[in-house]
Design a protein around this motif. Structure first.
Motif, PDB file in Angstrom:
ATOM      1  N   GLU A 234       1.134  -0.853   0.053  1.00 13.83           N
ATOM      2  CA  GLU A 234       0.104   0.002  -0.210  1.00 13.83           C
ATOM      3  C   GLU A 234       0.773   0.927   0.082  1.00 13.83           C
ATOM      4  O   GLU A 234       2.055   1.320   0.657  1.00 13.83           O
ATOM      5  N   GLN A 236      -1.788   1.082  -3.480  1.00 14.32           N
ATOM      6  CA  GLN A 236      -1.998   0.834  -4.561  1.00 14.32           C
ATOM      7  C   GLN A 236      -3.136   1.270  -5.089  1.00 14.32           C
ATOM      8  O   GLN A 236      -3.674   1.269  -6.675  1.00 14.32           O
ATOM      9  N   VAL A 238      -5.946   1.210  -5.525  1.00 14.35           N
ATOM     10  CA  VAL A 238      -6.437  -0.572  -5.917  1.00 14.35           C
ATOM     11  C   VAL A 238      -8.209   0.039  -7.300  1.00 14.35           C
ATOM     12  O   VAL A 238      -7.738  -0.498  -8.170  1.00 14.35           O
ATOM     13  N   ASN A 254      -4.376   2.015   5.434  1.00 16.55           N
ATOM     14  CA  ASN A 254      -4.484   1.200   3.827  1.00 16.55           C
ATOM     15  C   ASN A 254      -4.954   2.453   3.487  1.00 16.55           C
ATOM     16  O   ASN A 254      -5.836   3.286   3.476  1.00 16.55           O
ATOM     17  N   ASP A 255      -4.624   2.826   1.840  1.00 21.37           N
ATOM     18  CA  ASP A 255      -5.724   3.406   1.391  1.00 21.37           C
ATOM     19  C   ASP A 255      -6.302   3.445   0.474  1.00 21.37           C
ATOM     20  O   ASP A 255      -7.154   2.225   0.523  1.00 21.37           O
ATOM     21  N   THR A 256      -7.805   4.227   1.062  1.00 18.34           N
ATOM     22  CA  THR A 256      -9.171   2.931   0.681  1.00 18.34           C
ATOM     23  C   THR A 256      -9.756   4.236   0.180  1.00 18.34           C
ATOM     24  O   THR A 256     -10.213   5.370  -0.122  1.00 18.34           O
TER      25      THR A 256
HETATM   26  C1  MAN Z   1      -9.107  -3.950  -0.622  1.00 15.57           C
HETATM   27  C2  MAN Z   1      -8.963  -3.050  -0.078  1.00 15.57           C
HETATM   28  C3  MAN Z   1      -7.860  -2.220  -1.384  1.00 15.57           C
HETATM   29  C4  MAN Z   1      -6.556  -2.889  -0.528  1.00 15.57           C
HETATM   30  C5  MAN Z   1      -6.515  -4.194  -1.112  1.00 15.57           C
HETATM   31  C6  MAN Z   1      -5.297  -4.988  -0.451  1.00 15.57           C
HETATM   32  O1  MAN Z   1      -9.300  -4.502  -2.448  1.00 15.57           O
HETATM   33  O2  MAN Z   1      -9.113  -2.710   1.212  1.00 15.57           O
HETATM   34  O3  MAN Z   1      -7.565  -0.908  -0.472  1.00 15.57           O
HETATM   35  O4  MAN Z   1      -5.531  -2.289  -1.010  1.00 15.57           O
HETATM   36  O5  MAN Z   1      -7.800  -4.774  -0.563  1.00 15.57           O
HETATM   37  O6  MAN Z   1      -5.391  -6.149  -0.807  1.00 15.57           O
END
Ligand code: MAN
Ligand code: CA
Ligand code: CA
Length: 273
Positions: A234, A236, A238, A254-256
């Motif tokens: 992280e 990422q 995503v 973690n970025d969310t």
């Molecule tokens: C989920 C989310 C994302 C995180 C990934 C890690 O998709 O929580 O923010 O980066 O999991 O696998």
């Protein structure tokens, strides 16, 4: 000479013959001689003797074995009334009673004065808003008193209300705090322990890259300095829309997505600047 009788029988016969023939004088002759010198044939069987007298009463017999259990007896008569028992515990509250009858209608009111009702409506509306805010603040203070964490400089409080990032920022700000900004290992560890001890998995912290992708800025608009604690891999971004940051119970970041709702942690400075 042939012996025809045994000695005892001969003695008996001899005595009988002495009785019958008066031979008691001839005492010089022994029974042996009689038996040995006469051939005596047995007479016919005599008549049946008279019934004997009743014998003496027999000895008392031994005590016999215990007899079988008897039948159950009839129910006994009722005993006397017992003493009054102790007072029992207070019972549960009873069900709500039925609604009472309507009272008599009141008298007719006085004629009202002409007024600017709109003005009062506005005041009442504002009062309602203030009451709602006060209620919310009281709830917050109650929760704060129930569980707060601190370092030398700050208090931390996890608000257990699900809010998106923007709502969480506002919630902390209107309480003179800010969404928590862990800027060193010590404060990060305090928050992480707080999350895990509360049985939670993740909370929003005050960090985001909304302005410029990849440039993370704390809620007080300062950039990340020499400390960060990203989870491996992280941030990422995503989904391409992960611009807000959550701290997991491990303390890792973690970025969310910012529109997700979750609990969040506010921080409050101990000394006002
Ligand atoms: C989920 C989310 C994302 C995180 C990934 C890690 O998709 O929580 O923010 O980066 O999991 O696998
Ligand atoms: Ca991002
Ligand atoms: Ca992520």
């Amino acid at each position: 000479m042939k012996l025809l009788c045994k000695h005892e029988t001969c003695l008996l016969l001899f005595l009988v013959l002495v009785q019958i023939f008066g031979l008691e004088d001839d005492s010089s002759r022994t029974t042996t001689e009689i038996c040995s010198t006469h051939t005596i044939l047995p007479g016919p069987k005599g008549d049946e003797g008279q019934k004997g007298d009743s014998g003496d009463m027999g000895k008392q017999g031994k005590v016999g074995p215990m007899g079988p259990k008897g039948d159950k007896g009839a129910v006994g008569s009722s005993g006397d009334q017992g003493m009054m028992g102790k007072i029992g515990p207070i019972g549960r509250k009873g069900d709500k009673g039925l609604k009472g009858f309507s009272g008599a209608s009141g008298g007719k009111g006085k004629a009202g004065a002409v007024c600017d009702c709109g003005k009062y409506r506005k005041v009442v509306g504002q009062l309602d808003i203030n009451v709602a805010r006060l209620k919310s603040s009281i709830k917050f203070v109650k929760n704060v008193l129930a569980g707060i964490r601190e370092t030398d400089e700050k208090y931390y409080y996890i608000v257990q209300e699900e809010k998106n990032y923007r709502e969480a920022l506002t919630h902390c700000r209107i309480r003179d705090g800010i969404l928590a900004m862990p800027k060193d290992e010590a404060s990060n560890a305090v928050i992480a322990d707080y999350i895990s001890k509360s049985g939670l998995f993740r909370v929003f912290i005050g960090l985001s890259d909304t302005e410029r992708e990849g440039q993370f800025i704390y809620a007080d608009h300062t950039p990340l300095q020499d400390y960060s604690n990203w989870k491996e891999g992280e941030p990422q971004n995503v989904t391409g829309e992960e611009d807000c940051v959550e701290m997991l119970s491990t303390g890792k970041w973690n970025d969310t997505e910012c529109h997700l709702t979750m609990y969040f942690v506010c921080e409050f400075p101990k000394k006002r600047k």
